[in-house]
Write a protein that holds these residues in place. Structure first.
Motif, PDB file in Angstrom:
ATOM      1  N   SER A 189      74.024  40.327  53.150  1.00 47.33           N
ATOM      2  CA  SER A 189      74.368  39.180  52.304  1.00 47.33           C
ATOM      3  C   SER A 189      73.858  39.347  50.878  1.00 47.33           C
ATOM      4  CB  SER A 189      73.805  37.899  52.907  1.00 47.33           C
ATOM      5  OG  SER A 189      72.381  37.949  52.942  1.00 47.33           O
ATOM      6  N   SER A 190      72.736  40.031  50.711  1.00 47.94           N
ATOM      7  CA  SER A 190      72.191  40.262  49.375  1.00 47.94           C
ATOM      8  C   SER A 190      72.965  41.342  48.647  1.00 47.94           C
ATOM      9  CB  SER A 190      70.716  40.657  49.461  1.00 47.94           C
ATOM     10  OG  SER A 190      69.970  39.636  50.083  1.00 47.94           O
ATOM     11  N   ALA A 191      73.490  42.321  49.362  1.00 45.53           N
ATOM     12  CA  ALA A 191      74.208  43.434  48.732  1.00 45.53           C
ATOM     13  C   ALA A 191      75.667  43.129  48.501  1.00 45.53           C
ATOM     14  CB  ALA A 191      74.092  44.685  49.606  1.00 45.53           C
ATOM     15  N   ALA A 192      76.233  42.087  49.088  1.00 47.72           N
ATOM     16  CA  ALA A 192      77.656  41.791  48.958  1.00 47.72           C
ATOM     17  C   ALA A 192      78.063  41.456  47.534  1.00 47.72           C
ATOM     18  CB  ALA A 192      78.043  40.665  49.914  1.00 47.72           C
ATOM     19  N   PRO A 193      77.377  40.588  46.756  1.00 47.96           N
ATOM     20  CA  PRO A 193      77.819  40.265  45.391  1.00 47.96           C
ATOM     21  C   PRO A 193      77.682  41.426  44.428  1.00 47.96           C
ATOM     22  CG  PRO A 193      76.386  38.561  46.262  1.00 47.96           C
ATOM     23  CD  PRO A 193      76.273  39.740  47.157  1.00 47.96           C
ATOM     24  N   ALA A 194      76.959  42.461  44.779  1.00 45.57           N
ATOM     25  CA  ALA A 194      76.737  43.569  43.856  1.00 45.57           C
ATOM     26  C   ALA A 194      78.006  44.342  43.566  1.00 45.57           C
ATOM     27  CB  ALA A 194      75.675  44.508  44.413  1.00 45.57           C
ATOM     28  N   HIS A 195      79.085  44.189  44.368  1.00 45.36           N
ATOM     29  CA  HIS A 195      80.337  44.902  44.143  1.00 45.36           C
ATOM     30  C   HIS A 195      81.100  44.327  42.957  1.00 45.36           C
ATOM     31  CE1 HIS A 195      79.868  47.188  47.816  1.00 45.36           C
ATOM     32  NE2 HIS A 195      79.565  46.049  48.438  1.00 45.36           N
ATOM     33  N   ASP A 196      80.803  43.085  42.571  1.00 41.74           N
ATOM     34  CA  ASP A 196      81.488  42.441  41.461  1.00 41.74           C
ATOM     35  C   ASP A 196      80.586  42.482  40.248  1.00 41.74           C
ATOM     36  OD1 ASP A 196      83.340  41.157  40.024  1.00 41.74           O
ATOM     37  OD2 ASP A 196      83.186  39.199  41.046  1.00 41.74           O
ATOM     38  N   GLY A 197      81.033  43.066  39.126  1.00 42.93           N
ATOM     39  CA  GLY A 197      80.151  43.295  37.992  1.00 42.93           C
ATOM     40  C   GLY A 197      79.577  42.036  37.413  1.00 42.93           C
ATOM     41  N   VAL A 198      80.448  41.221  36.780  1.00 43.48           N
ATOM     42  CA  VAL A 198      79.958  40.023  36.119  1.00 43.48           C
ATOM     43  C   VAL A 198      79.761  38.887  37.099  1.00 43.48           C
ATOM     44  CG1 VAL A 198      80.473  38.370  34.246  1.00 43.48           C
ATOM     45  CG2 VAL A 198      81.201  40.753  34.033  1.00 43.48           C
ATOM     46  N   GLY A 199      80.569  38.866  38.134  1.00 47.99           N
ATOM     47  CA  GLY A 199      80.499  37.768  39.091  1.00 47.99           C
ATOM     48  C   GLY A 199      79.262  37.771  39.942  1.00 47.99           C
ATOM     49  N   SER A 200      78.490  38.848  39.879  1.00 41.40           N
ATOM     50  CA  SER A 200      77.282  38.908  40.690  1.00 41.40           C
ATOM     51  C   SER A 200      76.267  37.875  40.264  1.00 41.40           C
ATOM     52  CB  SER A 200      76.671  40.308  40.632  1.00 41.40           C
ATOM     53  OG  SER A 200      76.352  40.620  39.277  1.00 41.40           O
ATOM     54  N   SER A 201      76.191  37.636  38.941  1.00 42.30           N
ATOM     55  CA  SER A 201      75.225  36.650  38.476  1.00 42.30           C
ATOM     56  C   SER A 201      75.652  35.247  38.848  1.00 42.30           C
ATOM     57  CB  SER A 201      75.051  36.768  36.955  1.00 42.30           C
ATOM     58  OG  SER A 201      76.309  36.553  36.320  1.00 42.30           O
TER      59      SER A 201
END
Length: 225
Positions: A189-201
């Protein structure tokens, strides 16, 4: 008759000293074994059982009655004023069986020869040298019952201890498995948003909530198991 009585007393006293010395040696052996662990567990169990049987054999000759019968003397001629019974031997057998079953750390599978020896030694000695009392049959039944109950209690205690140990292992296995699943879900769950550059924040505030939810669910599963 007097010379035979002196000889009997000399043999009995000498064997009493030998039993006392043997007891001191056994105590020393147990102390050394616990401190330095010179022998393995199985070898220690064999030594304890062998020493217990040797104690019973030696204690037979510490009593005037058995000395006179084994060496072919007449107890009535040498000990007219002193009643002779086999109570000391019966108590010695019961003591050896009880101590080895409930005090010494010896498994039942190693102790059964001592239990069998304790049940058969007294009646065999009575049949070989002559009966000592009028109720030897009842004495043997009581002695055999004590040995059987001691063996049964030892076996039940071992089964209970092994069952409890198995339950502890299963509980720890479930706990480790659940913690591993919890860590895996948190990592994914922590590594999932890392695939999206700006959307991760942007997804980071929700990530903490999702992680807490996963951790709570995993904890609930852990305690339910």
């Amino acid at each position: 008759a007097s010379s035979q009585a002196v000889r009997v007393r000399f043999i009995a006293i000498r064997m009493q000293i030998a039993v006392a010395v043997s007891g001191a040696i056994v105590s020393l052996f147990v102390t050394v074994q616990r401190r330095w662990n010179l022998l393995g567990p199985f070898a220690t169990e064999i030594v304890i059982v062998a020493l217990a049987i040797l104690f019973l054999l030696m204690s037979t000759l510490t009593e005037d009655l058995w000395v006179t019968r084994i060496f072919g003397f007449d107890p009535d001629e040498n000990f007219i004023k002193r009643p002779l019974t086999g109570a000391w031997l019966v108590l010695g057998i019961d003591t050896a069986v009880t101590v080895t079953h409930f005090v010494c750390d010896v498994r039942w599978v190693v102790l059964w020869p001592l239990s069998l020896f304790g049940m058969l030694y007294y009646p065999t000695l009575c049949l070989a040298t002559g009966s000592t009392e009028h109720h030897d049959g009842v004495t043997w039944i009581i002695l055999a019952s004590l040995a059987l109950f001691a063996a049964h209690g030892k076996r039940v205690s071992e089964i209970s201890a092994r069952t409890a140990f198995s339950m502890i292992l299963q509980e720890r296995k479930r706990r480790v498995h659940t913690e591993f699943q919890m860590r895996t879900m948190i990592t994914e769950s922590s590594a999932a948003p890392a695939h999206d550059g700006v959307g991760s924040s942007r997804a980071s505030p929700g990530t903490g909530t999702d992680t807490a939810s996963l951790a709570s669910a995993a904890s609930t599963q852990l305690f339910a198991a």
